[in-house]
Design a protein around this motif. Structure first.
Motif, mmCIF file in Angstrom:
data_model
loop_
_atom_site.group_PDB
_atom_site.id
_atom_site.type_symbol
_atom_site.label_atom_id
_atom_site.label_comp_id
_atom_site.label_asym_id
_atom_site.label_seq_id
_atom_site.Cartn_x
_atom_site.Cartn_y
_atom_site.Cartn_z
ATOM 1 N N ALA A 47 0.831 -1.217 0.000
ATOM 2 C CA ALA A 47 0.000 0.000 0.000
ATOM 3 C C ALA A 47 0.863 1.264 0.000
ATOM 4 O O ALA A 47 0.533 2.244 -0.658
ATOM 5 N N ILE A 48 1.983 1.237 0.747
ATOM 6 C CA ILE A 48 2.793 2.470 0.861
ATOM 7 C C ILE A 48 3.625 2.775 -0.382
ATOM 8 O O ILE A 48 4.368 3.758 -0.395
ATOM 9 N N THR A 49 3.478 1.968 -1.434
ATOM 10 C CA THR A 49 4.141 2.331 -2.692
ATOM 11 C C THR A 49 3.534 3.611 -3.266
ATOM 12 O O THR A 49 4.131 4.254 -4.121
ATOM 13 N N VAL A 50 2.328 3.954 -2.817
ATOM 14 C CA VAL A 50 1.807 5.321 -3.008
ATOM 15 C C VAL A 50 1.469 5.890 -1.626
ATOM 16 O O VAL A 50 1.142 5.130 -0.713
ATOM 17 N N TRP A 51 1.574 7.183 -1.457
ATOM 18 C CA TRP A 51 1.455 7.796 -0.129
ATOM 19 C C TRP A 51 0.137 7.432 0.543
ATOM 20 O O TRP A 51 -0.922 7.500 -0.086
ATOM 21 N N GLN A 52 0.214 7.047 1.803
ATOM 22 C CA GLN A 52 -0.988 6.743 2.586
ATOM 23 C C GLN A 52 -0.980 7.613 3.837
ATOM 24 O O GLN A 52 0.052 7.741 4.492
ATOM 25 N N ASP A 53 -2.131 8.126 4.169
ATOM 26 C CA ASP A 53 -2.283 8.828 5.429
ATOM 27 C C ASP A 53 -2.039 7.818 6.568
ATOM 28 O O ASP A 53 -2.680 6.765 6.600
ATOM 29 N N PRO A 54 -1.106 8.110 7.493
ATOM 30 C CA PRO A 54 -0.730 7.116 8.500
ATOM 31 C C PRO A 54 -1.904 6.596 9.344
ATOM 32 O O PRO A 54 -2.028 5.371 9.547
ATOM 33 N N ALA A 55 -2.771 7.481 9.822
ATOM 34 C CA ALA A 55 -3.894 7.023 10.665
ATOM 35 C C ALA A 55 -4.852 6.157 9.852
ATOM 36 O O ALA A 55 -5.359 5.129 10.325
ATOM 37 N N GLU A 56 -5.090 6.565 8.588
ATOM 38 C CA GLU A 56 -5.969 5.789 7.707
ATOM 39 C C GLU A 56 -5.361 4.415 7.403
ATOM 40 O O GLU A 56 -6.078 3.419 7.312
ATOM 41 N N LEU A 57 -4.043 4.380 7.239
ATOM 42 C CA LEU A 57 -3.395 3.101 6.931
ATOM 43 C C LEU A 57 -3.613 2.106 8.071
ATOM 44 O O LEU A 57 -3.946 0.941 7.818
#
Ligand code: ADP
Ligand code: NA
Length: 332
Positions: A47-57
């Motif tokens: 998933a983090i290969t594109v930016w993810q909001d940390p809380a949402e992740l």
């Protein structure tokens, strides 16, 4: 010969769609108790290969775990865990980065689709994604991988990496896993554009049915789904060159288990004004219990974390020795 093992993963990169459910998720529970060990993963490193909001992740990681369980994956019968909690995945991915060839990566259509015109600005991780996926599968020396059609190319690349590793080091260490792609919903298409697959990362919410959508939302999205104005034909043959119509029929077929011809037998000559409400009713019937079980699991995040933690320990017991052995084969 290799011990039969099934592995599959889902990214916590957005809410799950009907495509994820029909193409992958709903098939997973059925492999339990059939012989092979079943290993199911929330692939947050993908998933983090594109930016993810940390809380949402973090929230979505639990949501994917909840979806697995809501669709029948039993964390006692299967190993259910989160990728980043098992270091073997990232470690084996590096070894595979040194086995896989640039030319192989350059052929991957998913990278081209996801990176679009702005590939210079994509993460290096997005490019190397298939090598990490090969590590996910081969860290368990898995022999079969149930996935949707969009992942076929990546499983084939996994086979190539396994074969090249074995060849380069003169061993029979990694199996060549088989992609298990079956049914009428191996590629559910967008409800807004019959040439694009339904995806959780599509910016248009109307393009997909989410597993968290309520009955009214599902019904409205199906009612507004793009179609042509022709009545339904009498057999599957007549759906040629009608991608949107074909997609809705495929969804109906996957939800009910009826063949396209059987369904068209009932709807021949009718318009989408009749077909769409029937489809919506079936979709709601199938999804409502899943949605409700997901929210029950989501009500206890600490329990999900406990389950994922236990799963990670069991996963590492298999994967870490495989990586150690692979390193040994390479002289490390
Ligand atoms: P997405 O492509 O929606 O971001 P993932 O990459 O996490 O989802 O895929 C999870 C699983 O769902 C994979 O097995 C993938 O092949 C399957 N899948 C994804 N989209 C579809 C679709 N539109 N139709 C059928 N299967 C799909
Ligand atoms: Na995908």
């Amino acid at each position: 010969s290799f011990k039969p093992r099934i592995f599959s993963g889902i990214q916590p990169s957005g809410g799950l769609t009907l495509g994820n459910y029909l193409g992958a998720l709903r098939r997973f529970a059925g492999f339990q108790g059939t012989g092979p060990e079943t290993i199911y993963c929330v692939v947050d490193l993908h998933a983090i290969t594109v930016w993810q909001d940390p809380a949402e992740l973090s929230r979505r990681t639990r949501e994917i775990a909840a979806a697995y369980m809501a669709s029948g994956v039993d964390p006692e019968q299967s190993i259910l865990f989160n990728q980043s909690q098992v270091a073997a995945h990232a470690e084996l991915a590096w070894l595979f980065n040194c086995v896989a060839r640039l030319g192989w990566m350059n052929r991957m259509t998913q990278f081209k689709d996801k990176a679009g015109k702005n590939s210079e600005n994509s993460s290096l991780g997005l490019y190397a994604y298939p090598s990490l996926m090969a590590a996910d599968i081969l860290a368990y020396r898995a022999t079969a991988v149930p996935v949707g059609d969009d992942q076929k190319q990546h499983v084939e690349l996994t086979r190539d990496i396994a074969a090249k590793f074995n060849h380069d080091y003169g061993v029979e260490f990694f199996p060549q896993p088989t992609p298990l792609i079956e049914g009428t919903a191996t590629r559910v298409m967008s409800l807004r554009d019959g040439s694009k697959k339904m995806s959780k990362s599509d910016p248009s919410d109307a393009s997909r049915i989410n597993l968290t959508d309520d009955a009214d939302t599902i019904t409205a999205k199906i009612r507004k789904a793009r179609t042509d104005a022709e009545p339904l034909p009498g057999s599957a043959e007549g759906l040629k060159d009608r991608p949107e119509a074909k997609n809705l029929l495929n969804i109906y077929s996957a939800l009910t288990g009826e063949s396209i011809d059987e369904i068209l037998g009932k709807f021949e000559g009718q318009g989408f004004g009749t077909f769409k409400p029937a489809l919506a009713e079936i979709a709601v019937d199938v999804l409502a219990p899943i949605t409700s079980k997901m929210s029950q699991f989501m009500a206890d995040p600490a329990e999900i974390d406990r389950i994922l933690g236990k799963g990670a320990t069991r996963a590492a017991e298999i994967a870490q020795p495989v990586v150690e052995e692979a390193k040994g084969i390479m002289g490390m």
